[in-house]
Design a protein around this motif. Structure first.
Motif, PDB file in Angstrom:
ATOM      1  N   VAL A 302       1.014  -1.778  -0.198  1.00 34.69           N
ATOM      2  CA  VAL A 302       0.002   0.000   0.408  1.00 34.69           C
ATOM      3  C   VAL A 302       0.991   1.612   0.217  1.00 34.69           C
ATOM      4  O   VAL A 302       0.260   2.634   0.716  1.00 34.69           O
ATOM      5  CB  VAL A 302      -0.892  -0.091   0.807  1.00 34.69           C
ATOM      6  CG1 VAL A 302      -2.168  -0.744   1.015  1.00 34.69           C
ATOM      7  CG2 VAL A 302       0.127   0.204   2.043  1.00 34.69           C
ATOM      8  N   GLN A 303       2.188   1.016  -0.066  1.00 39.24           N
ATOM      9  CA  GLN A 303       2.685   2.844  -0.116  1.00 39.24           C
ATOM     10  C   GLN A 303       2.972   3.494  -1.426  1.00 39.24           C
ATOM     11  O   GLN A 303       3.142   2.179  -2.442  1.00 39.24           O
ATOM     12  CB  GLN A 303       4.194   2.478  -0.228  1.00 39.24           C
ATOM     13  CG  GLN A 303       4.888   1.523   1.189  1.00 39.24           C
ATOM     14  CD  GLN A 303       3.786   2.061   3.240  1.00 39.24           C
ATOM     15  OE1 GLN A 303       4.647   3.385   2.592  1.00 39.24           O
ATOM     16  NE2 GLN A 303       3.325   1.254   3.212  1.00 39.24           N
ATOM     17  N   HIS A 540      -2.877  -6.100 -11.439  1.00 40.36           N
ATOM     18  CA  HIS A 540      -3.933  -5.406 -13.551  1.00 40.36           C
ATOM     19  C   HIS A 540      -5.492  -5.497 -13.461  1.00 40.36           C
ATOM     20  O   HIS A 540      -5.879  -4.498 -14.063  1.00 40.36           O
ATOM     21  CB  HIS A 540      -3.321  -6.745 -14.798  1.00 40.36           C
ATOM     22  CG  HIS A 540      -3.901  -6.641 -15.532  1.00 40.36           C
ATOM     23  ND1 HIS A 540      -2.963  -5.516 -16.809  1.00 40.36           N
ATOM     24  CD2 HIS A 540      -5.110  -6.973 -16.344  1.00 40.36           C
ATOM     25  CE1 HIS A 540      -3.995  -5.595 -18.022  1.00 40.36           C
ATOM     26  NE2 HIS A 540      -5.249  -6.224 -18.184  1.00 40.36           N
ATOM     27  N   LEU A 541      -6.413  -6.238 -12.687  1.00 41.90           N
ATOM     28  CA  LEU A 541      -7.561  -6.076 -12.453  1.00 41.90           C
ATOM     29  C   LEU A 541      -7.852  -4.205 -11.520  1.00 41.90           C
ATOM     30  O   LEU A 541      -8.094  -3.654 -12.349  1.00 41.90           O
ATOM     31  CB  LEU A 541      -8.249  -6.709 -11.788  1.00 41.90           C
ATOM     32  CG  LEU A 541      -9.851  -6.325 -11.601  1.00 41.90           C
ATOM     33  CD1 LEU A 541     -10.079  -6.805 -12.552  1.00 41.90           C
ATOM     34  CD2 LEU A 541     -10.033  -8.116 -10.428  1.00 41.90           C
ATOM     35  N   MET A 542      -6.845  -4.291 -10.712  1.00 43.16           N
ATOM     36  CA  MET A 542      -7.233  -2.738  -9.998  1.00 43.16           C
ATOM     37  C   MET A 542      -6.356  -1.758 -10.287  1.00 43.16           C
ATOM     38  O   MET A 542      -6.716  -1.101  -9.689  1.00 43.16           O
ATOM     39  CB  MET A 542      -6.194  -3.776  -8.532  1.00 43.16           C
ATOM     40  CG  MET A 542      -7.618  -5.097  -7.741  1.00 43.16           C
ATOM     41  SD  MET A 542      -6.589  -4.919  -6.114  1.00 43.16           S
ATOM     42  CE  MET A 542      -6.984  -3.330  -5.256  1.00 43.16           C
ATOM     43  N   TYR A 543      -5.464  -1.680 -10.838  1.00 45.69           N
ATOM     44  CA  TYR A 543      -4.412  -0.703 -11.504  1.00 45.69           C
ATOM     45  C   TYR A 543      -4.885   0.063 -13.199  1.00 45.69           C
ATOM     46  O   TYR A 543      -4.317   0.241 -12.895  1.00 45.69           O
ATOM     47  CB  TYR A 543      -3.242  -0.894 -10.826  1.00 45.69           C
ATOM     48  CG  TYR A 543      -3.467  -1.287  -9.147  1.00 45.69           C
ATOM     49  CD1 TYR A 543      -3.605   0.413  -8.503  1.00 45.69           C
ATOM     50  CD2 TYR A 543      -2.905  -1.708  -8.718  1.00 45.69           C
ATOM     51  CE1 TYR A 543      -3.358   0.226  -7.400  1.00 45.69           C
ATOM     52  CE2 TYR A 543      -3.560  -2.196  -7.186  1.00 45.69           C
ATOM     53  CZ  TYR A 543      -3.047  -1.235  -6.179  1.00 45.69           C
ATOM     54  OH  TYR A 543      -3.588  -0.863  -5.115  1.00 45.69           O
ATOM     55  N   GLU A 551      -9.070   1.615  -4.103  1.00 39.28           N
ATOM     56  CA  GLU A 551      -9.731   3.542  -3.461  1.00 39.28           C
ATOM     57  C   GLU A 551     -11.205   2.148  -2.659  1.00 39.28           C
ATOM     58  O   GLU A 551     -10.752   2.588  -1.060  1.00 39.28           O
ATOM     59  CB  GLU A 551     -10.093   4.244  -3.930  1.00 39.28           C
ATOM     60  CG  GLU A 551     -10.821   5.534  -2.657  1.00 39.28           C
ATOM     61  CD  GLU A 551     -10.902   6.996  -3.902  1.00 39.28           C
ATOM     62  OE1 GLU A 551     -11.143   8.347  -2.640  1.00 39.28           O
ATOM     63  OE2 GLU A 551     -10.844   7.029  -5.593  1.00 39.28           O
ATOM     64  N   GLN A 552     -12.001   1.793  -3.330  1.00 40.39           N
ATOM     65  CA  GLN A 552     -13.238   1.431  -2.707  1.00 40.39           C
ATOM     66  C   GLN A 552     -12.519   0.140  -1.961  1.00 40.39           C
ATOM     67  O   GLN A 552     -13.304   0.103  -0.800  1.00 40.39           O
ATOM     68  CB  GLN A 552     -14.205   0.605  -3.508  1.00 40.39           C
ATOM     69  CG  GLN A 552     -14.963   2.225  -4.761  1.00 40.39           C
ATOM     70  CD  GLN A 552     -14.624   1.000  -6.136  1.00 40.39           C
ATOM     71  OE1 GLN A 552     -15.150  -0.143  -6.205  1.00 40.39           O
ATOM     72  NE2 GLN A 552     -16.262   1.095  -7.194  1.00 40.39           N
ATOM     73  N   VAL A 557     -12.477  -1.480   4.051  1.00 39.00           N
ATOM     74  CA  VAL A 557     -11.375  -2.414   4.795  1.00 39.00           C
ATOM     75  C   VAL A 557     -10.294  -1.262   5.610  1.00 39.00           C
ATOM     76  O   VAL A 557      -8.693  -1.484   5.112  1.00 39.00           O
ATOM     77  CB  VAL A 557     -10.397  -3.443   4.842  1.00 39.00           C
ATOM     78  CG1 VAL A 557     -11.164  -4.417   4.354  1.00 39.00           C
ATOM     79  CG2 VAL A 557      -9.446  -3.119   3.472  1.00 39.00           C
ATOM     80  N   HIS A 558     -10.712  -0.295   6.330  1.00 41.97           N
ATOM     81  CA  HIS A 558      -9.630   1.132   6.421  1.00 41.97           C
ATOM     82  C   HIS A 558      -9.267   1.124   7.844  1.00 41.97           C
ATOM     83  O   HIS A 558      -7.967   1.348   7.157  1.00 41.97           O
ATOM     84  CB  HIS A 558     -10.918   2.153   6.675  1.00 41.97           C
ATOM     85  CG  HIS A 558     -10.073   3.976   6.961  1.00 41.97           C
ATOM     86  ND1 HIS A 558      -9.635   4.881   6.360  1.00 41.97           N
ATOM     87  CD2 HIS A 558      -9.848   3.990   8.062  1.00 41.97           C
ATOM     88  CE1 HIS A 558      -8.666   5.178   6.659  1.00 41.97           C
ATOM     89  NE2 HIS A 558      -8.875   5.272   7.741  1.00 41.97           N
ATOM     90  N   GLY A 559      -9.154   0.499   8.817  1.00 39.64           N
ATOM     91  CA  GLY A 559      -8.069   0.224  10.150  1.00 39.64           C
ATOM     92  C   GLY A 559      -6.872  -0.850   9.247  1.00 39.64           C
ATOM     93  O   GLY A 559      -5.975  -0.519   9.649  1.00 39.64           O
TER      94      GLY A 559
END
Length: 653
Positions: A302-303, A540-543, A551-552, A557-559
């Motif tokens: 996630v960085q 590939h799917l996500m980006y 973002e969704q 799973v914000h925590g």
């Protein structure tokens, strides 16, 4: 070859470069500073290449004794250098990749203040790392070990006017002192039990006593592990390496790829005879490596800073090397060290080219669409991404697959566990590296057309490709990232595992390959490639396909997302549990005790003493002749009394 290889020249030449640029560089034009730094790195590289060409004719291990260094009773330590198969591979990596980084730095640092200082520090770093690698004994290795810590402090804190850079340099220095303390304790135990710090003498004694198992050897091994976790950034001492990116990008490439962080892996491999006698130490090493590989990979997911992603990938890849050493697959660990030097140096230098193109921008969220604007950087970095993700036939596939296979077949009870952790981590690695790839080079451009930053990166002409002094090393490293693993193609894939055979006199691998092992290795290789492919597909799917997903998902799973983004808040934990109490102790308790009790109290005591003595002397030095005669008579009477009662025999006049 001559009778003497003059190994001492290999570290001495970079040290000479450091002295010249360090003392005179401020007055030199940049071209002369660059020439001195390049020559000081090129000469050792050419000397190592010459040794490599004639290596088969050498009688190994080869030792050069410059002279006796320390003698204390029966103990002595020589100032001596040694060469064997392991040393040669390390020398080729350090001098070869180090020279390419020096070339690149001339372009990247062209607009920096302190240009001469930067190259002086780079040469100093090379000197200490080469000393570490060539050392014939623990003590000389420790000199290089401490030296790279000093040089890293200077390089990481190069932008010392920035608080973040200065703090990162201090953090690297302090954290490494913890590991170095472990190395020191290991040396003290070695002296106590072996009476020497020479590698050869220590290992000969171990070989002559097969009954030595565990015990003091386990204690030595555990202290060596503590030292290695510091230099090679493993749990719990990994925290300095991600912050090391505060230094200039070539520094990140040098530290992360070819030099300092590999010192721990090299030291463990060099001393493997000690570890082989301690199953507990090996298990500890394997667990630390596997845990670090997985832990750092999850943070890398996630960085958003391109260099920070690469920093955590370095910590993770070093975990693979420790995992290999923990299952006694030392040659596999060195094989991955070799390929990692190629593709990680390329990743950092290519990231530097991206940063240069974007006028100092490091946030991947404002990148994108760079594939056509900086095509050479794109294609070279693509080679590195494929290599680190283990896509065949790139270099990383062969070395990482070898580690996973050796873990799977290891007789160590935790072998299957660390294999599974390594396999899962391979999938995470593919995900976060292709995430970086897509965010940086694909999609719509989010780059800002910025003016040059404070450090001179960019020229205000928009996104632009780097000069060839920077692109040349990228192309060479890209080629090595493709073919560098071919020296270790396993027999299961049609190769001959040349690097394993080459290192066998040093690492002493297991004997005959079991029947059916080739098919098993091939199956495991297919599994690892499939897992990497899954990681690539998800990225590939996500980006690329549906860029709104990340973002969704982060919102759902914000925590967990915040925990990973904050790096599990380990720095904050260390700060609360260790740093803050130490600062409070030093600032208030010790400072109060020392300042008030020792300094202030001592000063007052000295003042009162001086005042009292002065008062006494004032009475004696009265200027009255009758008073002087009285004091003289009193002194004479005292001497007569001493003589009369026999005390005079105790005094000599």
């Amino acid at each position: 070859m001559t009778n003497s290889l003059n190994l001492w020249l290999i570290p001495l030449v970079p040290f000479a470069g450091f002295l010249v640029n360090g003392l005179l560089g401020r007055r030199f034009p940049k071209a002369l500073v660059t020439t001195v730094a390049w020559v000081a790195t090129l000469i050792p590289f050419l000397q190592v290449l010459n040794i490599a060409l004639h290596f088969s004719s050498l009688s190994l291990p080869y030792t050069e004794n410059v002279g006796t260094w320390i003698t204390a009773g029966s103990f002595h330590a020589d100032f001596a250098f040694a060469l064997d198969q392991l040393t040669l591979i390390m020398l080729l990596v350090v001098t070869g990749v180090g020279f390419l980084i020096h070339l690149y730095s001339a372009g990247y640092m062209a607009h920096e203040e302190g240009y001469w200082r930067f190259f002086a520090y780079l040469n100093l770093f090379m000197f200490f790392m080469l000393t570490l690698v060539l050392a014939e004994n623990f003590l000389l290795m420790f000199v290089g070990w401490e030296g790279v810590g000093l040089a890293s402090y200077l390089l990481i804190g190069f932008y010392f006017a920035k608080d973040s850079a200065a703090n990162a340099g201090k953090k690297a220095f302090v954290v490494n002192r913890v590991g170095d303390f472990g190395f020191l304790l290991a040396m003290f135990l070695i002296i106590a039990h072996f009476g020497t710090l020479s590698f050869g003498r220590v290992f000969n004694q171990i070989a002559q006593h097969p009954e030595w198992q565990g015990g003091f050897l386990t204690a030595i091994a555990l202290f060596l592990i503590l030292g290695a976790t510091g230099k090679s950034a493993q749990i719990p001492l990994y925290v300095w390496l991600p912050d090391a990116m505060e230094g200039p990008t070539p520094v990140s490439a040098l530290i992360h790829a070819a030099t300092m962080v590999t010192a721990g892996v090299y030291m463990v491999t060099r001393t493997h005879l000690i570890f082989d006698r301690s199953p507990f130490a090996l298990t500890t090493l394997a667990l630390i490596g596997a845990a670090t590989a997985l832990f750092a990979a999850t943070i890398g997911l996630v960085q958003t800073d391109i260099k920070r992603v690469l920093a955590y990938s370095t910590v993770s890849q070093l975990g693979y090397m420790f995992l290999a050493c923990g299952v006694a697959a030392y040659s596999s660990g060195i094989f991955h060290l070799l390929t990692h030097a190629f593709f990680k140096a390329l990743l950092f230098l290519a990231a530097g080219s991206v940063i240069h193109a974007l006028s100092g921008e490091q946030d991947m969220r404002v990148m994108g669409g760079l594939r056509k604007k900086i095509p050479i950087t794109f294609w070279t970095m693509t080679m590195a991404v494929f290599a680190i993700c283990g896509i065949p036939p790139f270099a990383g596939f062969f070395s990482k697959d070898e580690i996973l296979y050796q873990a799977f077949i290891s007789p160590n009870p935790i072998g299957k566990l660390v294999w599974f952790i390594g396999l899962f981590t391979a999938g995470l690695t593919a995900f976060y590296m292709f995430r970086l790839w897509y965010l940086t080079f694909f999609g719509e451009s989010r780059a800002k057309e910025a003016a040059p930053d404070d450090h001179g990166h960019g020229h205000g002409h928009g996104v632009h490709e780097s000069p060839w002094i920077m692109l040349g090393p990228l192309v060479i490293l890209a080629i090595l990232s493709v073919i560098g693993g071919w020296v270790g193609v396993p027999e299961a894939l049609g190769g001959h595992a040349e690097i394993t055979h080459f290192l066998s006199p040093v690492t002493q691998p297991a004997g005959e390959v079991a029947e059916g092992a080739h098919s098993q290795e091939l199956l495991l290789a297919v599994v690892s490639v499939v897992v990497a492919g899954i990681g690539w597909f998800i990225a590939h799917l996500m980006y690329f396909v549906k860029p709104a997903i990340p973002e969704q998902l982060a919102a759902k799973v914000h925590g967990l997302y915040s925990l990973l983004l904050d790096k599990y808040r380990i720095d904050e934990l260390y700060g609360a549990v260790i740093v803050t109490p130490v600062l409070l102790l030093s600032r208030y308790v010790l400072k109060g005790l020392f300042d008030t009790g020792v300094i202030t109290g001592g000063t007052l005591a000295l003042g009162y003493t001086a005042q009292g003595v002065g008062s006494l002397v004032q009475r004696v030095q009265s200027g009255n002749i009758r008073s002087y005669a009285g004091w003289l008579a009193l002194g004479a009477a005292a001497l007569l009394l001493l003589t009369y009662f026999g005390f005079g025999s105790h005094f000599t006049f």
